[in-house]
Design an enzyme around this catalytic site. Sequence first.
Site, short mmCIF file in Angstrom:
data_model
loop_
_atom_site.label_atom_id
_atom_site.label_comp_id
_atom_site.label_asym_id
_atom_site.label_seq_id
_atom_site.Cartn_x
_atom_site.Cartn_y
_atom_site.Cartn_z
CB CYS A 122 -0.96 0.00 1.19
SG CYS A 122 -2.05 -1.44 1.24
CG HIS A 255 -3.20 3.34 2.11
ND1 HIS A 255 -3.77 2.96 0.91
CD2 HIS A 255 -3.24 2.25 2.92
CE1 HIS A 255 -4.13 1.69 1.00
NE2 HIS A 255 -3.83 1.24 2.20
CG ASN A 285 -6.72 -0.87 1.39
OD1 ASN A 285 -6.03 -0.46 0.47
ND2 ASN A 285 -6.20 -1.28 2.54
#
Length: 328
Positions: A122, A255, A285
Amino acid sequence: MTLYSKIIGTGSYLPEQRVTNEDLTVQLAAKGIETSDEWITSRSGISARHYAAPEQNSSDLAVHAARKALEMAGLKPDDIDLIIVASSTPDFFGSFPSTACIVQRKLGMTNHSAAVDVQAVCSGFVYAVSTADAFIRAGVHKNVLVIGSEVFSRILNFEDRTTCVLFGDGAGAIVMSASEEPGILATKLHADGRHADILSIPGNLSGGAVAGSSYLFMDGPAVFKLAVTVLEQVANEALEHAGMTAGQIDWLIPHQANIRIMKGTAKKLGMPLEKMVVTVDQHGNTSAASIPLALDIAVRDGRIKKGDHVMMEGVGGGFTWGAVLVRM
C-alpha cells in the site's frame, strides 16, 4: 540549472462492477458468513468497492488510468522515458515479465523506454513517486509515468469477513516531468521488516504449486496501531525537510485503508477533516492505487488546484511507510 520534478497529469480508473456492502452481505451469507452494512461501515468507513472483470488484469486497469494522465499532461505514450508500476497483484506469477513492461506494450510504445515494477504494497505509489523524483532530479529521465494498479479481489479469502470486506480494485496514474519549478518538495521512505508477518500473503510457489496460503492475511489491530503512529511521524519528517508546517498543507491524501486511521492521522497533524481527501467510502482499500485514485478525483473535481500543497502518505505490508509533499 537545478532540476525538479513536477506532476503535470493525473488519471484514474475503476472497473465497472460496483459492489455495495449490501451486495457483499448477500454473497457472504450464501457461504454462511454473517456481516452487515453497519458492521462494515462502523469499522472501516467503507460502503462500496469495485471488482475487476475476470478478463481484466492489473495492466488493463493501469492502461486506462495512464491514458487519462497522458491526455491531461498533453503527452503521447512515446514521450515517456520511464514507466514505474506499483502493484501487489501483478499480471504474472513470479512478477515477471513486469506489469510495467505489459503496460508499455498495451500503450503501443516503441521508444524502448525503461519499465520497472515497485513492490511496497500500500506504500507502493509513494515509493514509486520517490523513485521517479530521484531519476528526474538526476537528469536520467525527463517524463515518467507512475502508476498504482491493483486487482486485490483476486487474493481475498471470502470466508474471512475481517479482510474480504475491506479491499477493492482500481488504478491511478500520474505523469511526472522535469521542471525548473519545484513540484515534489520532499519525500521520506521507511520500512521495518520486523513487522513483516502482520500483513502478508503467507505463501510461495514451489514445484508449480502454492506452498502455504495464497490469500491475504492481516492482523488488523497491529496494523492499525502501527499505521497511526508512523503516518504522523513520516508526515512531520517530510514537512521538516521542506521547511514547512502542517498548517501550510492544503490537502492531505492518506492511503485510503480505513477511515479511523485516516481521521486519526489528520487529528495528530492538527488538520481539519475537510482538508482530507476521502474516497475509501466508495472504493475500499485499493492498496497502491488508493492515493493516485484519490488525487485524480480531487484534481478533476476542482478541489486541488495549481499551487496547492498536497501531502500524500501510505503504509503497507513489509512493513513499509512513506510520505511525499507536493506543490501542484
